[in-house]
Enzyme design. Structure first.
Site, PDB file in Angstrom:
ATOM      1  N   HIS A  17      46.628  49.812  39.183  1.00  6.11           N
ATOM      2  CA  HIS A  17      47.046  50.493  40.421  1.00  6.11           C
ATOM      3  C   HIS A  17      47.103  52.005  40.212  1.00  6.11           C
ATOM      4  CE1 HIS A  17      49.368  46.555  41.372  1.00  6.11           C
ATOM      5  NE2 HIS A  17      48.344  46.610  42.194  1.00  6.11           N
ATOM      6  N   LYS A  41      51.485  35.761  50.145  1.00  7.60           N
ATOM      7  CA  LYS A  41      52.143  35.644  48.842  1.00  7.60           C
ATOM      8  C   LYS A  41      53.614  35.369  49.125  1.00  7.60           C
ATOM      9  CE  LYS A  41      49.055  38.736  46.362  1.00  7.60           C
ATOM     10  NZ  LYS A  41      48.915  39.991  45.601  1.00  7.60           N
ATOM     11  N   ARG A  91      37.988  44.942  42.184  1.00 10.93           N
ATOM     12  CA  ARG A  91      37.826  44.545  40.789  1.00 10.93           C
ATOM     13  C   ARG A  91      36.547  43.738  40.554  1.00 10.93           C
ATOM     14  NH1 ARG A  91      43.843  42.586  40.751  1.00 10.93           N
ATOM     15  NH2 ARG A  91      43.194  42.582  42.907  1.00 10.93           N
ATOM     16  N   SER A 129      48.603  42.050  38.988  1.00 11.32           N
ATOM     17  CA  SER A 129      50.046  41.826  38.859  1.00 11.32           C
ATOM     18  C   SER A 129      50.311  40.386  38.404  1.00 11.32           C
ATOM     19  CB  SER A 129      50.742  42.086  40.199  1.00 11.32           C
ATOM     20  OG  SER A 129      50.542  43.425  40.600  1.00 11.32           O
TER      21      SER A 129
HETATM   22  P1  ADP Z   1      47.590  42.843  47.513  1.00 10.54           P
HETATM   23  O1  ADP Z   1      48.816  41.994  47.603  1.00 10.54           O
HETATM   24  O2  ADP Z   1      47.226  43.544  48.780  1.00 10.54           O
HETATM   25  O3  ADP Z   1      46.431  42.158  46.848  1.00 10.54           O
HETATM   26  P2  ADP Z   1      47.971  44.318  45.054  1.00 10.54           P
HETATM   27  O4  ADP Z   1      49.253  44.977  44.710  1.00 10.54           O
HETATM   28  O5  ADP Z   1      47.591  43.131  44.248  1.00 10.54           O
HETATM   29  O6  ADP Z   1      48.049  44.039  46.589  1.00 10.54           O
HETATM   30  O7  ADP Z   1      46.796  45.370  44.965  1.00 10.54           O
HETATM   31  C1  ADP Z   1      46.806  46.548  45.733  1.00 10.54           C
HETATM   32  C2  ADP Z   1      45.447  47.214  45.681  1.00 10.54           C
HETATM   33  O8  ADP Z   1      45.123  47.594  44.352  1.00 10.54           O
HETATM   34  C3  ADP Z   1      44.293  46.315  46.130  1.00 10.54           C
HETATM   35  O9  ADP Z   1      43.350  47.128  46.789  1.00 10.54           O
HETATM   36  C4  ADP Z   1      43.727  45.803  44.833  1.00 10.54           C
HETATM   37  O10 ADP Z   1      42.382  45.434  44.966  1.00 10.54           O
HETATM   38  C5  ADP Z   1      43.912  47.025  43.960  1.00 10.54           C
HETATM   39  N1  ADP Z   1      44.000  46.688  42.550  1.00 10.54           N
HETATM   40  C6  ADP Z   1      44.892  45.874  41.958  1.00 10.54           C
HETATM   41  N2  ADP Z   1      44.685  45.809  40.628  1.00 10.54           N
HETATM   42  C7  ADP Z   1      43.612  46.618  40.377  1.00 10.54           C
HETATM   43  C8  ADP Z   1      42.882  46.969  39.194  1.00 10.54           C
HETATM   44  N3  ADP Z   1      43.188  46.452  38.009  1.00 10.54           N
HETATM   45  N4  ADP Z   1      41.853  47.844  39.317  1.00 10.54           N
HETATM   46  C9  ADP Z   1      41.523  48.332  40.536  1.00 10.54           C
HETATM   47  N5  ADP Z   1      42.154  48.044  41.678  1.00 10.54           N
HETATM   48  C10 ADP Z   1      43.192  47.196  41.609  1.00 10.54           C
END
Ligand code: ADP
Length: 165
Positions: A17, A41, A91, A129
């Protein structure tokens, strides 16, 4: 001044993030990181307020970043804040379908809504996460996955929750 919104659950924040936020800052003057409730979720490990607090602690050095909390529609939030675009990290192909659907839905709700995708850095391609929570719950080392400033708090919280049941 160009403003981007980076939305997500951030349950909890990872180095992936932070990498996306840092790279978004190269393209926009201001970045608003907004913690949203994703209703698909059902079980968050951290409360929304905790997720905001963890993000703020990781981002104290970034003057052009603001962290906020919002429980409504993303299109309404973007309009309310007068932002120019939403930036999402991609990703893998597995992210694409869902993100594409969300982007098109938001465009339908507001034709001015723009979504920009940033490719994940190769080193964080695998990182989510969920991976952090799984590794940590079973005693693995997550220090390579989450920012150092919040690592101990994340570990304590996940293990405390596991022991409660
Ligand atoms: P959501 O619940 O919307 O999936 P996340 O907190 O999992 O939210 O992710 C928020 C944003 O960050 C999303 O656009 C996700 O694709 C991006 N993201 C999460 N992990 C990574 C990573 N390792 N590299 C690049 N982008 C990421």
């Amino acid at each position: 001044m160009k403003t981007a919104v980076c939305p997500g659950s951030f349950d909890p924040v990872t180095k992936g993030h932070i990498d996306v936020i840092r790279r978004t800052l190269k393209l926009f003057d201001k970045v608003i990181v907004v913690v949203m409730e994703n209703y698909h979720k059902h079980r968050y490990c951290f409360t929304a307020e905790e997720r905001v607090a963890l993000l703020r602690r990781c981002l104290t050095d970034y003057e052009r970043v603001e962290v906020d909390l919002y429980g409504g529609l993303l299109v309404d939030y973007v309009h309310k804040r007068g932002a120019d675009a939403v930036v999402k990290g991609l990703r893998a192909v597995s992210d694409f379908e869902d993100e594409f659907q969300q982007a098109l839905t938001n465009k339908q709700l507001n034709p001015d809504f723009e979504t920009v995708f940033i490719t994940a850095s190769a080193e964080y391609m695998f990182l989510s996460s969920s991976v952090v929570k799984q590794v940590c719950e079973f005693g693995g080392d997550i220090s390579e996955f989450v920012p150092a400033a919040v690592c101990d708090d994340i570990v304590n919280r996940i293990r405390e929750r596991k022991s409660v049941g």
